[in-house]
Scaffold this active site. Structure first.
Site, PDB file in Angstrom:
ATOM      1  N   HIS A  67       0.434  -0.929   0.518  1.00 22.68           N
ATOM      2  CA  HIS A  67       0.064   0.143   0.006  1.00 22.68           C
ATOM      3  C   HIS A  67       0.471   1.233   0.188  1.00 22.68           C
ATOM      4  O   HIS A  67       0.689   2.338  -0.733  1.00 22.68           O
ATOM      5  CB  HIS A  67      -0.820   0.085   1.573  1.00 22.68           C
ATOM      6  CG  HIS A  67      -2.108   1.107   1.397  1.00 22.68           C
ATOM      7  ND1 HIS A  67      -2.976   1.408   0.990  1.00 22.68           N
ATOM      8  CD2 HIS A  67      -1.495   2.260   1.786  1.00 22.68           C
ATOM      9  CE1 HIS A  67      -3.686   2.069   1.310  1.00 22.68           C
ATOM     10  NE2 HIS A  67      -3.147   3.228   2.091  1.00 22.68           N
ATOM     11  N   GLU A  68       1.524   0.859   0.889  1.00 27.44           N
ATOM     12  CA  GLU A  68       2.605   2.771   0.564  1.00 27.44           C
ATOM     13  C   GLU A  68       3.616   2.306  -0.300  1.00 27.44           C
ATOM     14  O   GLU A  68       3.834   3.566  -0.949  1.00 27.44           O
ATOM     15  CB  GLU A  68       3.254   2.653   2.257  1.00 27.44           C
ATOM     16  CG  GLU A  68       2.882   2.588   3.066  1.00 27.44           C
ATOM     17  CD  GLU A  68       2.130   3.986   3.638  1.00 27.44           C
ATOM     18  OE1 GLU A  68       1.975   4.593   3.140  1.00 27.44           O
ATOM     19  OE2 GLU A  68       0.722   3.430   3.919  1.00 27.44           O
ATOM     20  N   HIS A  71       1.980   4.524  -3.134  1.00 31.20           N
ATOM     21  CA  HIS A  71       2.118   5.758  -2.806  1.00 31.20           C
ATOM     22  C   HIS A  71       3.218   6.033  -2.981  1.00 31.20           C
ATOM     23  O   HIS A  71       3.351   7.769  -3.858  1.00 31.20           O
ATOM     24  CB  HIS A  71       1.399   6.268  -1.354  1.00 31.20           C
ATOM     25  CG  HIS A  71       0.526   5.933  -0.709  1.00 31.20           C
ATOM     26  ND1 HIS A  71      -0.874   6.706  -1.184  1.00 31.20           N
ATOM     27  CD2 HIS A  71       0.344   5.798   0.813  1.00 31.20           C
ATOM     28  CE1 HIS A  71      -1.464   6.134  -0.677  1.00 31.20           C
ATOM     29  NE2 HIS A  71      -1.561   5.793   0.141  1.00 31.20           N
ATOM     30  N   ASP A 166      -5.969   9.166   3.027  1.00 31.07           N
ATOM     31  CA  ASP A 166      -5.824   9.094   2.039  1.00 31.07           C
ATOM     32  C   ASP A 166      -6.871   9.810   1.194  1.00 31.07           C
ATOM     33  O   ASP A 166      -7.250  10.380   0.389  1.00 31.07           O
ATOM     34  CB  ASP A 166      -5.147   7.507   1.162  1.00 31.07           C
ATOM     35  CG  ASP A 166      -4.782   6.724   1.784  1.00 31.07           C
ATOM     36  OD1 ASP A 166      -3.510   8.216   1.541  1.00 31.07           O
ATOM     37  OD2 ASP A 166      -4.299   5.759   0.846  1.00 31.07           O
TER      38      ASP A 166
END
Length: 375
Positions: A67-68, A71, A166
């Site tokens: 997930h990170e 980004h 987010d």
């Protein structure tokens, strides 16, 4: 983040684990092995519960890391460097070196993480269905089912329009796009984040009062974290807006006192630290700046060795994070002082001449004066 150690690098992004991660990792295994599995899969034996708990916990944190990374990789594609990703008690956080300068960039970076989580939700769900279809053992199907649901929850929670989640960043980018005012957009998104944080704290206290101790503490803790991060994000935006308009050469302190690398530490203490009362000095060798010597470095040298130890031997070597050019903004200087751990940067021209210095003290004094004059 303090108390963290590096485990690997991905695309030049440093991946590190904070010691607080082990607490939530252990708690997750315990919760799965003693609570979730016995109630949902009572036929599993005890050893299988603990082994599966460990595997699922690792895969779940792998999902958080992905997930990170979503980004981070989009941020890099937008021209915004990412220094590191840290796994800690609340999950994960990517340290993006500067805020996006356009709402569309903000939107792309913010949306990337939830999109990765949604993809993982679909992937794990498909794997669970496939394994079930071919009659695979339950011990293989269980992790896929759990991880599918967990990634959907992760995406859904992060899409709540509350900064710094987010969804809050997406809200900020939309308001910014239509209002053309980044500070206003951050203020609104931070306000929603603060409200959501207080809501979670309220729910946490309610659960505590009804004897749901662990869940109550956890929710209250998350609410407090979101509340604090939303406030600091807005304050950071205000600072950036102020200092983006000021060049370093208009802000720096000139006539910098520097020391020669060949003087002893004892002489450095007596003739510089005590005399000028600064806690760091640029170090020169043959007329060229080679680094910075700090009081913290000197403390580690035994008193009996200070007369024969040269200042240059304990200096922090010159690096990109220690230097700014006179045409840089104060925001750049502020970012580097936060990253280098020295609390100051040297202002140097392209030929390596020392022109001035910008320290955290300079920045704080300016802010104090600014607030006095502007309310």
């Amino acid at each position: 983040m303090k108390n963290s150690f590096v485990i690997t690098r991905i695309k030049k992004i440093q991946i590190e684990v904070n010691i607080s991660w082990f607490l939530v990792f252990s708690l997750m295994i315990y919760t799965l092995a003693t609570g979730y599995f016995p109630s949902v899969y009572p036929d599993l034996n005890v050893s299988s519960r603990w082994i599966l708990g460990g595997i699922i916990a690792l895969l779940l944190f792998g999902s958080v890391l992905l997930h990170e990374l979503g980004h981070s990789l989009v941020s890099i594609r937008q021209g915004i460097p990412v220094k590191k990703i840290t796994l800690f008690i609340f999950g994960g956080i990517a340290q993006i070196e500067k805020e996006p300068d356009e709402p569309v960039k903000e939107l792309k970076i913010a949306a990337a993480g939830p999109l990765v989580s949604i993809f993982l939700f679909l992937l794990f769900m498909a794997m669970a269905r496939l394994l079930g279809y071919i009659g695979a053992p339950e011990v293989l199907v269980i992790p896929m089912d759990y991880l599918s649901s967990a990634n959907l929850i992760l995406a859904g929670f992060n899409l709540i329009p509350a900064f710094p989640l987010d969804g809050g960043r997406i809200l900020k980018s939309v308001i910014w796009y239509f209002s053309k005012d980044g500070q206003k957009a951050t203020k609104v998104a931070a306000f929603t984040g603060s409200l959501f944080g207080f809501f979670l704290i309220f729910i946490g206290v309610f659960l505590l009062l009804n004897n749901f101790i662990v869940d109550g503490i956890w929710l209250a803790f998350i609410g407090w974290f979101i509340n604090q991060e939303s406030k600091s994000s807005y304050q950071s935006k205000v600072l950036t807006d102020i200092f983006d308009k000021i060049q370093v050469d208009q802000f720096m302190t000139g006539d910098v006192v520097s020391v020669d690398s060949d003087i002893s530490i004892q002489e450095l203490i007596e003739n510089y630290f005590y005399k000028y009362k600064f806690n760091a000095f640029p170090v020169e060798k043959a007329g060229r700046v080679v680094g910075i010597v700090r009081g913290e470095s000197i403390k580690r040298i035994p008193a009996e060795a200070r007369g024969r130890t040269l200042s240059g031997s304990v200096a922090i070597p010159l690096s990109e994070n220690l230097v700014v050019s006179p045409s840089d903004t104060v925001t750049t200087a502020m970012t580097k002082t936060a990253a280098n751990g020295v609390g100051r940067v040297l202002v140097m021209d392209t030929e390596g001449n020392l022109l001035g210095i910008v320290s955290n003290t300079d920045i704080l004094n300016y802010l104090r004066t600014y607030q006095q004059l502007n309310g």
